[in-house]
Design a protein around this motif. Sequence first.
Motif, PDB file in Angstrom:
ATOM      1  N   THR A 188       0.837  -1.201   0.000  1.00  0.00           N
ATOM      2  CA  THR A 188       0.000   0.000   0.000  1.00  0.00           C
ATOM      3  C   THR A 188       0.873   1.253   0.000  1.00  0.00           C
ATOM      4  OG1 THR A 188      -0.164   0.051   2.409  1.00  0.00           O
ATOM      5  CG2 THR A 188      -1.922  -1.095   1.224  1.00  0.00           C
ATOM      6  N   ILE A 189       0.333   2.293  -0.623  1.00  0.00           N
ATOM      7  CA  ILE A 189       0.965   3.608  -0.617  1.00  0.00           C
ATOM      8  C   ILE A 189      -0.076   4.602  -0.139  1.00  0.00           C
ATOM      9  CG2 ILE A 189       1.960   5.423  -2.059  1.00  0.00           C
ATOM     10  CD1 ILE A 189       3.044   3.141  -3.841  1.00  0.00           C
ATOM     11  N   ALA A 190       0.265   5.341   0.911  1.00  0.00           N
ATOM     12  CA  ALA A 190      -0.645   6.329   1.489  1.00  0.00           C
ATOM     13  C   ALA A 190      -0.041   7.713   1.327  1.00  0.00           C
ATOM     14  CB  ALA A 190      -0.861   6.036   2.972  1.00  0.00           C
ATOM     15  N   SER A 207      -8.360   2.164  -1.763  1.00  0.00           N
ATOM     16  CA  SER A 207      -8.914   1.417  -0.644  1.00  0.00           C
ATOM     17  C   SER A 207      -8.694   2.161   0.662  1.00  0.00           C
ATOM     18  CB  SER A 207      -8.231   0.042  -0.526  1.00  0.00           C
ATOM     19  OG  SER A 207      -8.251  -0.663  -1.723  1.00  0.00           O
ATOM     20  N   VAL A 208      -9.178   1.531   1.708  1.00  0.00           N
ATOM     21  CA  VAL A 208      -8.898   1.936   3.081  1.00  0.00           C
ATOM     22  C   VAL A 208      -8.443   0.672   3.786  1.00  0.00           C
ATOM     23  CG1 VAL A 208      -9.856   2.810   5.236  1.00  0.00           C
ATOM     24  CG2 VAL A 208     -10.637   3.751   3.047  1.00  0.00           C
ATOM     25  N   GLY A 209      -7.277   0.709   4.441  1.00  0.00           N
ATOM     26  CA  GLY A 209      -6.825  -0.464   5.178  1.00  0.00           C
ATOM     27  C   GLY A 209      -5.369  -0.761   4.953  1.00  0.00           C
ATOM     28  N   SER A 210      -5.008  -2.012   5.242  1.00  0.00           N
ATOM     29  CA  SER A 210      -3.621  -2.450   5.087  1.00  0.00           C
ATOM     30  C   SER A 210      -3.605  -3.869   4.541  1.00  0.00           C
ATOM     31  CB  SER A 210      -2.884  -2.379   6.419  1.00  0.00           C
ATOM     32  OG  SER A 210      -3.521  -3.205   7.369  1.00  0.00           O
ATOM     33  N   GLY A 239      -7.739  -8.749  -0.567  1.00  0.00           N
ATOM     34  CA  GLY A 239      -8.910  -8.985   0.271  1.00  0.00           C
ATOM     35  C   GLY A 239      -8.636  -9.176   1.751  1.00  0.00           C
ATOM     36  N   GLY A 240      -9.643  -9.027   2.552  1.00  0.00           N
ATOM     37  CA  GLY A 240      -9.561  -9.330   3.964  1.00  0.00           C
ATOM     38  C   GLY A 240      -9.119  -8.194   4.853  1.00  0.00           C
ATOM     39  N   GLY A 241      -8.228  -7.325   4.388  1.00  0.00           N
ATOM     40  CA  GLY A 241      -7.748  -6.247   5.226  1.00  0.00           C
ATOM     41  C   GLY A 241      -8.188  -4.886   4.749  1.00  0.00           C
ATOM     42  N   SER A 271      -6.613  12.174 -15.614  1.00  0.00           N
ATOM     43  CA  SER A 271      -7.353  13.090 -14.731  1.00  0.00           C
ATOM     44  C   SER A 271      -6.836  13.031 -13.303  1.00  0.00           C
ATOM     45  CB  SER A 271      -8.842  12.750 -14.735  1.00  0.00           C
ATOM     46  OG  SER A 271      -9.368  12.886 -16.032  1.00  0.00           O
ATOM     47  N   GLY A 272      -5.939  12.102 -13.027  1.00  0.00           N
ATOM     48  CA  GLY A 272      -5.412  11.939 -11.678  1.00  0.00           C
ATOM     49  C   GLY A 272      -6.256  10.973 -10.869  1.00  0.00           C
ATOM     50  N   LEU A 273      -5.616  10.031 -10.221  1.00  0.00           N
ATOM     51  CA  LEU A 273      -6.269   9.110  -9.289  1.00  0.00           C
ATOM     52  C   LEU A 273      -6.038   9.673  -7.897  1.00  0.00           C
ATOM     53  CD1 LEU A 273      -7.606   6.548  -8.291  1.00  0.00           C
ATOM     54  CD2 LEU A 273      -5.434   5.348  -8.649  1.00  0.00           C
ATOM     55  N   VAL A 274      -7.096  10.151  -7.269  1.00  0.00           N
ATOM     56  CA  VAL A 274      -6.991  10.843  -5.974  1.00  0.00           C
ATOM     57  C   VAL A 274      -7.015   9.828  -4.833  1.00  0.00           C
ATOM     58  CG1 VAL A 274      -8.065  12.527  -4.440  1.00  0.00           C
ATOM     59  CG2 VAL A 274      -8.119  12.884  -6.919  1.00  0.00           C
ATOM     60  N   ILE A 275      -5.971   9.890  -4.006  1.00  0.00           N
ATOM     61  CA  ILE A 275      -5.903   9.080  -2.780  1.00  0.00           C
ATOM     62  C   ILE A 275      -5.984  10.061  -1.612  1.00  0.00           C
ATOM     63  CG2 ILE A 275      -4.596   7.393  -1.444  1.00  0.00           C
ATOM     64  CD1 ILE A 275      -5.415   6.356  -4.231  1.00  0.00           C
ATOM     65  N   PRO A 276      -7.133  10.114  -0.944  1.00  0.00           N
ATOM     66  CA  PRO A 276      -7.308  11.093   0.135  1.00  0.00           C
ATOM     67  C   PRO A 276      -6.615  10.664   1.427  1.00  0.00           C
ATOM     68  CG  PRO A 276      -9.264   9.750  -0.086  1.00  0.00           C
ATOM     69  CD  PRO A 276      -8.331   9.320  -1.183  1.00  0.00           C
ATOM     70  N   THR A 277      -6.517  11.587   2.365  1.00  0.00           N
ATOM     71  CA  THR A 277      -6.042  11.267   3.700  1.00  0.00           C
ATOM     72  C   THR A 277      -6.902  10.135   4.252  1.00  0.00           C
ATOM     73  OG1 THR A 277      -5.332  13.542   4.050  1.00  0.00           O
ATOM     74  CG2 THR A 277      -5.707  12.215   6.024  1.00  0.00           C
ATOM     75  N   GLY A 278      -6.280   9.123   4.793  1.00  0.00           N
ATOM     76  CA  GLY A 278      -7.009   7.969   5.313  1.00  0.00           C
ATOM     77  C   GLY A 278      -7.187   6.870   4.287  1.00  0.00           C
ATOM     78  N   GLY A 279      -6.864   7.140   3.031  1.00  0.00           N
ATOM     79  CA  GLY A 279      -6.980   6.141   1.973  1.00  0.00           C
ATOM     80  C   GLY A 279      -5.601   5.655   1.548  1.00  0.00           C
ATOM     81  N   VAL A 280      -5.588   4.604   0.736  1.00  0.00           N
ATOM     82  CA  VAL A 280      -4.329   4.057   0.215  1.00  0.00           C
ATOM     83  C   VAL A 280      -4.523   3.634  -1.233  1.00  0.00           C
ATOM     84  CG1 VAL A 280      -3.496   3.211   2.456  1.00  0.00           C
ATOM     85  CG2 VAL A 280      -4.840   1.678   0.990  1.00  0.00           C
ATOM     86  N   LEU A 281      -3.403   3.560  -1.948  1.00  0.00           N
ATOM     87  CA  LEU A 281      -3.363   2.849  -3.210  1.00  0.00           C
ATOM     88  C   LEU A 281      -2.951   1.432  -2.853  1.00  0.00           C
ATOM     89  CD1 LEU A 281      -3.398   2.619  -6.324  1.00  0.00           C
ATOM     90  CD2 LEU A 281      -0.949   3.175  -6.257  1.00  0.00           C
ATOM     91  N   GLU A 282      -3.823   0.478  -3.115  1.00  0.00           N
ATOM     92  CA  GLU A 282      -3.560  -0.934  -2.848  1.00  0.00           C
ATOM     93  C   GLU A 282      -3.043  -1.558  -4.142  1.00  0.00           C
ATOM     94  OE1 GLU A 282      -6.266  -4.943  -2.196  1.00  0.00           O
ATOM     95  OE2 GLU A 282      -7.154  -2.997  -1.815  1.00  0.00           O
TER      96      GLU A 282
END
Length: 128
Positions: free
Chosen positions: A19-21, A50-53, A60-62, A86-97
Amino acid sequence: PADPVNLYTTEVQVNICHTIAPPAGHVLVITSVHENVQDSYPSEMKLQRSVGSCPNGFGGGGFSSEVLKDDTWHPTVDSQEVTFPSGLVIPTGGVLEIDWNGDAAVTVNGYLLPASYCPTIASCLGGG
């Protein structure tokens, strides 16, 4: 909208899941992801907001709020560039999984904006 001071690049090794946050106080806007696959067996690489780790095992699962943004098939060792004009926005609290069933080097390029640009995950879901 990218100020050269706010450009963002990171390279990571992916084996199963990574993940990258965005850094604290920022929103990450991803413009491209370079996938450099290092395994010779065929599989797909998934990019999801996503949201998580990462859990133990593949995907899946996390995570919650998974939104598939790209699913690239890699038949063997190769490199591919995935762009988000257009840019893929990863907000605070989110991650790129990043899910990949093997070894790969992945470079993520984009830029950072203040968290106030997108204060909640719900307010960013339309971006990218």
